[in-house]
Scaffold this motif. Structure first.
Motif, PDB file in Angstrom:
ATOM      1  N   HIS A  22       0.836  -1.204   0.000  1.00 49.38           N
ATOM      2  CA  HIS A  22       0.000   0.000   0.000  1.00 49.38           C
ATOM      3  C   HIS A  22       0.870   1.253   0.000  1.00 49.38           C
ATOM      4  CE1 HIS A  22      -3.330   2.680   0.877  1.00 49.38           C
ATOM      5  NE2 HIS A  22      -2.622   3.179   1.877  1.00 49.38           N
ATOM      6  N   GLY A  23       1.955   1.238   0.782  1.00 44.94           N
ATOM      7  CA  GLY A  23       2.862   2.376   0.815  1.00 44.94           C
ATOM      8  C   GLY A  23       3.523   2.621  -0.529  1.00 44.94           C
ATOM      9  N   PHE A  24       3.942   1.530  -1.200  1.00 44.77           N
ATOM     10  CA  PHE A  24       4.547   1.661  -2.525  1.00 44.77           C
ATOM     11  C   PHE A  24       3.556   2.294  -3.498  1.00 44.77           C
ATOM     12  CE2 PHE A  24       7.487  -2.123  -1.546  1.00 44.77           C
ATOM     13  CZ  PHE A  24       8.513  -1.275  -1.185  1.00 44.77           C
ATOM     14  N   ARG A  25       2.305   1.831  -3.462  1.00 43.89           N
ATOM     15  CA  ARG A  25       1.298   2.328  -4.409  1.00 43.89           C
ATOM     16  C   ARG A  25       0.958   3.789  -4.140  1.00 43.89           C
ATOM     17  NH1 ARG A  25      -2.259  -3.271  -4.387  1.00 43.89           N
ATOM     18  NH2 ARG A  25      -1.191  -4.224  -6.188  1.00 43.89           N
ATOM     19  N   SER A  26       0.932   4.196  -2.857  1.00 47.34           N
ATOM     20  CA  SER A  26       0.667   5.600  -2.539  1.00 47.34           C
ATOM     21  C   SER A  26       1.784   6.488  -3.074  1.00 47.34           C
ATOM     22  CB  SER A  26       0.538   5.783  -1.018  1.00 47.34           C
ATOM     23  OG  SER A  26      -0.568   5.068  -0.522  1.00 47.34           O
ATOM     24  N   ARG A  27       3.026   6.049  -2.878  1.00 46.87           N
ATOM     25  CA  ARG A  27       4.158   6.815  -3.396  1.00 46.87           C
ATOM     26  C   ARG A  27       4.135   6.867  -4.917  1.00 46.87           C
ATOM     27  NH1 ARG A  27       8.940   3.777  -0.658  1.00 46.87           N
ATOM     28  NH2 ARG A  27      10.165   5.005  -2.157  1.00 46.87           N
ATOM     29  N   LEU A  28       3.726   5.763  -5.541  1.00 43.95           N
ATOM     30  CA  LEU A  28       3.619   5.734  -7.000  1.00 43.95           C
ATOM     31  C   LEU A  28       2.622   6.779  -7.490  1.00 43.95           C
ATOM     32  CD1 LEU A  28       3.646   2.014  -8.225  1.00 43.95           C
ATOM     33  CD2 LEU A  28       4.892   3.924  -9.239  1.00 43.95           C
ATOM     34  N   GLU A  29       1.479   6.829  -6.837  1.00 47.44           N
ATOM     35  CA  GLU A  29       0.447   7.784  -7.235  1.00 47.44           C
ATOM     36  C   GLU A  29       0.957   9.212  -7.086  1.00 47.44           C
ATOM     37  OE1 GLU A  29      -4.178   8.988  -6.024  1.00 47.44           O
ATOM     38  OE2 GLU A  29      -3.149   7.300  -5.055  1.00 47.44           O
ATOM     39  N   PHE A  30       1.653   9.472  -5.993  1.00 44.87           N
ATOM     40  CA  PHE A  30       2.181  10.814  -5.770  1.00 44.87           C
ATOM     41  C   PHE A  30       3.226  11.178  -6.827  1.00 44.87           C
ATOM     42  CE2 PHE A  30       5.564  13.448  -3.953  1.00 44.87           C
ATOM     43  CZ  PHE A  30       4.840  14.594  -3.627  1.00 44.87           C
ATOM     44  N   GLU A  31       4.187  10.271  -7.071  1.00 45.37           N
ATOM     45  CA  GLU A  31       5.273  10.566  -8.010  1.00 45.37           C
ATOM     46  C   GLU A  31       4.741  10.711  -9.428  1.00 45.37           C
ATOM     47  OE1 GLU A  31       7.907  11.471  -6.902  1.00 45.37           O
ATOM     48  OE2 GLU A  31       8.346  10.471  -5.013  1.00 45.37           O
ATOM     49  N   ARG A  32       3.731   9.951  -9.800  1.00 45.84           N
ATOM     50  CA  ARG A  32       3.139  10.097 -11.133  1.00 45.84           C
ATOM     51  C   ARG A  32       2.472  11.454 -11.285  1.00 45.84           C
ATOM     52  NH1 ARG A  32       0.957   3.870 -11.171  1.00 45.84           N
ATOM     53  NH2 ARG A  32       2.726   2.971 -12.338  1.00 45.84           N
ATOM     54  N   GLY A  33       1.858  11.945 -10.187  1.00 45.67           N
ATOM     55  CA  GLY A  33       1.272  13.281 -10.231  1.00 45.67           C
ATOM     56  C   GLY A  33       2.345  14.348 -10.415  1.00 45.67           C
ATOM     57  N   VAL A  34       3.470  14.178  -9.702  1.00 45.84           N
ATOM     58  CA  VAL A  34       4.584  15.117  -9.853  1.00 45.84           C
ATOM     59  C   VAL A  34       5.111  15.098 -11.284  1.00 45.84           C
ATOM     60  CG1 VAL A  34       6.942  15.643  -9.124  1.00 45.84           C
ATOM     61  CG2 VAL A  34       5.241  14.953  -7.423  1.00 45.84           C
ATOM     62  N   LEU A  35       5.236  13.896 -11.853  1.00 50.03           N
ATOM     63  CA  LEU A  35       5.734  13.761 -13.218  1.00 50.03           C
ATOM     64  C   LEU A  35       4.806  14.461 -14.203  1.00 50.03           C
ATOM     65  CD1 LEU A  35       7.709  12.585 -15.277  1.00 50.03           C
ATOM     66  CD2 LEU A  35       6.362  10.470 -15.268  1.00 50.03           C
ATOM     67  N   THR A  36       3.508  14.334 -14.001  1.00 49.73           N
ATOM     68  CA  THR A  36       2.544  14.986 -14.890  1.00 49.73           C
ATOM     69  C   THR A  36       2.707  16.497 -14.849  1.00 49.73           C
ATOM     70  OG1 THR A  36       0.944  13.190 -14.612  1.00 49.73           O
ATOM     71  CG2 THR A  36       0.085  15.310 -15.370  1.00 49.73           C
ATOM     72  N   ARG A  37       2.858  17.037 -13.641  1.00 48.69           N
ATOM     73  CA  ARG A  37       3.023  18.494 -13.517  1.00 48.69           C
ATOM     74  C   ARG A  37       4.331  18.958 -14.132  1.00 48.69           C
ATOM     75  NH1 ARG A  37       0.709  17.115  -8.521  1.00 48.69           N
ATOM     76  NH2 ARG A  37       2.717  17.115  -7.447  1.00 48.69           N
ATOM     77  N   MET A  38       5.420  18.211 -13.884  1.00 43.86           N
ATOM     78  CA  MET A  38       6.718  18.607 -14.433  1.00 43.86           C
ATOM     79  C   MET A  38       6.710  18.529 -15.954  1.00 43.86           C
ATOM     80  SD  MET A  38       9.276  16.779 -11.679  1.00 43.86           S
ATOM     81  CE  MET A  38      10.769  17.260 -12.535  1.00 43.86           C
ATOM     82  N   SER A  39       6.108  17.483 -16.484  1.00 45.23           N
ATOM     83  CA  SER A  39       6.052  17.330 -17.945  1.00 45.23           C
ATOM     84  C   SER A  39       5.245  18.449 -18.564  1.00 45.23           C
ATOM     85  CB  SER A  39       5.432  15.968 -18.307  1.00 45.23           C
ATOM     86  OG  SER A  39       6.210  14.902 -17.779  1.00 45.23           O
ATOM     87  N   GLY A  40       4.198  18.892 -17.860  1.00 44.83           N
ATOM     88  CA  GLY A  40       3.391  20.008 -18.353  1.00 44.83           C
ATOM     89  C   GLY A  40       4.207  21.286 -18.470  1.00 44.83           C
ATOM     90  N   HIS A  41       5.109  21.512 -17.508  1.00 55.63           N
ATOM     91  CA  HIS A  41       5.966  22.702 -17.562  1.00 55.63           C
ATOM     92  C   HIS A  41       6.903  22.650 -18.760  1.00 55.63           C
ATOM     93  CE1 HIS A  41       4.721  24.697 -13.952  1.00 55.63           C
ATOM     94  NE2 HIS A  41       4.929  23.615 -13.206  1.00 55.63           N
ATOM     95  N   VAL A  42       7.400  21.447 -19.061  1.00 56.39           N
ATOM     96  CA  VAL A  42       8.324  21.317 -20.195  1.00 56.39           C
ATOM     97  C   VAL A  42       7.604  21.608 -21.502  1.00 56.39           C
ATOM     98  CG1 VAL A  42       9.718  19.691 -21.511  1.00 56.39           C
ATOM     99  CG2 VAL A  42       9.851  19.703 -19.029  1.00 56.39           C
ATOM    100  N   VAL A  43       6.358  21.094 -21.616  1.00 59.50           N
ATOM    101  CA  VAL A  43       5.575  21.320 -22.838  1.00 59.50           C
ATOM    102  C   VAL A  43       5.311  22.802 -23.039  1.00 59.50           C
ATOM    103  CG1 VAL A  43       3.330  20.941 -23.928  1.00 59.50           C
ATOM    104  CG2 VAL A  43       4.512  19.042 -22.813  1.00 59.50           C
ATOM    105  N   GLN A  44       4.966  23.487 -21.885  1.00 59.65           N
ATOM    106  CA  GLN A  44       4.706  24.921 -21.962  1.00 59.65           C
ATOM    107  C   GLN A  44       5.962  25.682 -22.382  1.00 59.65           C
ATOM    108  OE1 GLN A  44       3.201  25.952 -18.116  1.00 59.65           O
ATOM    109  NE2 GLN A  44       1.379  24.693 -18.308  1.00 59.65           N
TER     110      GLN A  44
END
Length: 528
Positions: A506-528
């Motif tokens: 459960h801890g691994f999956r929670s961290r996965l969800e968080f890191e994927r959200g961070v990746l989405t935001r960071m990738s959005g900045h690169v696209v912009q």
């Protein structure tokens, strides 16, 4: 005055008589109106305010305080009178509060600021400071009986002139006898350097008040004090003569609390106390601080290797302990709990071992023979740190301006903060230009990459951060898969062990969800 009969006088020292006289004066009833303050007492209160202002102005002259953030009296405190009354604060202290200067750090740095002997600045226009003035040492007294074992200790005619930092000392003032104490919270002794040695006992404590028994352990009136004006004039003199330095505490910021930074030497180098070059001092202090930071950054590869070595030794011991737990036997569940702990530790140990090899290789390349920086090339590193910091300070100005213009956050505080940010950015620019000039003169033909083996000390570029984050997400995916496979071998009796594995997954999956959200935001900045 029966207490001063010849019988008692014959058995007391002059000091003890003085202490008894002060105690008698403190406990006499006084009128409770502002008009009851006598001209003589007003003169004493104005002396306190004037001397406190002199200290603040000295600290501003020393470039420690921003002069714009010193709020001189008088202040309109009419809205706070109900609180002063509720806290049982006498009129003379309320009057003092209205004429004291206050130092308010500009936002967003308007929290605690080191003042003197580990104390911080107080502002008795703030409700929190007013309420804490009745318990400046955080003793948590009970009730209203000053003779009780854990009774109150701040009489209504007393006030602190500073706040307690992380322990340290508080400056306390008694308006009836015009005396000041400087008392350490933990040692419960005076830390006033101006006290005569004979006022201390052989054990470094304070002499007991002759013939007086104190039931209240919070009481401080037996601790030596001095005339208030003498103490405040001395504090100002100690700063001016560099016997006490500004800052050097956890609330001062790293540039004022660096053990390697020779503040006293820097003040003297730039002419303190005579023709003091304040701006030159600020530039020199900035350079000295960033030079120390350059050395620290240069030695990071060695620290990383040492840290991982320590981790490996710690996990070595833990792995042996888990193996011992398995060998002891016990229930099926206990055995599998130990096996799971061992499995986790061995995985972490393997990861640390891989990282150790990588870090050792990096350290060997950047710090051959354990030498990370050549002394004659330190100035090149310093210039690189200053380049990075000067850019950061310059970029922050626009944010301050936006906050100052924002209708919700505007006001004089943010305007002062903006001007302070502009001034700081200018100091860093001048420090960078001076370090760059020295680097060119002392190390001709060299640049940061040639002396360090690195392109820059800047933060990672966005693309590099995204790549590392993607690798981290892949590792977490693998952790979930391998933990799930390991759980497949658990027998039905291993109830606690299964719960532990499920919690881990459960801890691994929670961290996965968080890191994927961070990746989405960071990738959005690169696209912009």
């Amino acid at each position: 005055m029966a207490i001063l009969s010849s019988t008692i006088l014959s058995g007391l020292s002059i000091l003890a008589v003085g202490l008894l006289m002060q105690s008698w004066l403190r406990h006499q009833p006084q009128p409770n109106t502002i008009t009851s303050i006598s001209p003589a007492q007003k003169t004493q209160l104005h002396e306190i305010a004037a001397l406190m202002l002199e200290i603040y102005q000295t600290l501003a002259e020393m470039r420690y305080l921003n002069p714009e953030s010193i709020h001189q009296g008088p202040h309109n405190l009419s809205s706070l009178h109900p609180l002063y009354t509720a806290q049982n604060i006498d009129p003379e202290i309320v009057y003092l509060y209205s004429i004291l200067p206050y130092y308010i750090g500009s936002p967003p740095l308007d929290g605690e600021t080191d003042f003197f002997h580990g104390g911080t600045f107080a502002d008795f226009r703030e409700e929190e400071d007013i309420e804490q003035s009745r318990d400046p040492f955080y003793a948590g007294p009970d009730g209203v009986d000053f003779d009780a074992g854990n009774g109150p200790y701040m009489q209504s005619w007393m006030t602190p002139l500073s706040r307690l930092g992380n322990h340290g000392s508080v400056i306390l003032y008694d308006a009836r006898v015009h005396q000041i104490w400087i008392i350490d919270q933990e040692g419960w002794v005076s830390t006033d350097p101006g006290l005569d040695e004979e006022e201390e006992d052989d054990d470094g404590g304070v002499k007991e008040e002759a013939g007086v028994q104190r039931m209240n352990r919070n009481s401080f009136e037996h601790i030596p004090s001095r005339p208030a004006g003498d103490v405040l004039r001395d504090i100002n003199r100690w700063f001016r003569e560099l016997e006490v330095l500004p800052g050097v505490g956890e609330y001062s910021g790293p540039e004022w609390d660096d053990e390697e930074l020779d503040l006293r030497g820097l003040y003297r180098e730039y002419g303190w106390l005579g023709e003091f070059d304040g701006e030159g001092f600020e530039v020199g202090k900035t350079r000295a601080y960033c030079s120390g930071q350059a050395r620290y950054k240069a030695e990071e590869p060695l620290r990383a290797v040492e840290a991982l070595r320590g981790w490996r030794m710690s996990f070595d011991r833990d792995i042996e302990r888990c193996r011992g737990d398995i060998a002891k036997g016990g229930s099926v569940d206990e055995e599998w709990v130990a096996r799971f702990e061992l499995w986790k530790m061995e995985r972490v140990y393997k990861c640390i071992s891989v990282q150790s090899e990588e870090k050792e290789a990096i350290a060997a390349g950047l710090c051959p023979g354990g030498i990370c920086i050549k002394e004659d090339e330190l100035v090149v590193w310093e210039a690189e740190v200053l380049r990075q910091e000067a850019r950061s300070k310059r970029d922050s100005i626009s944010r301050y301006r936006e906050w100052a213009e924002d209708s919700e956050q505007g006001g004089r505080g943010w305007e002062i903060a903006t001007r302070a940010a502009e001034k700081e950015a200018d100091i860093y620019r001048k420090a960078y230009e001076a370090a760059s000039a020295d680097a060119e003169r002392m190390c001709p033909g060299k640049n940061f990459e040639s002396v360090s083996g690195r392109q820059a000390l800047d933060e990672e570029e966005m693309e590099t951060s995204i790549r590392k984050l993607k690798d981290k997400i892949l590792n977490l995916d693998r952790e979930v898969q391998e933990a799930t496979e390991w759980a497949g071998q658990l027998p039905d009796e291993a109830v606690q062990a299964r719960a532990m594995v499920e919690q881990e997954i459960h801890g691994f999956r929670s961290r996965l969800e968080f890191e994927r959200g961070v990746l989405t935001r960071m990738s959005g900045h690169v696209v912009q």
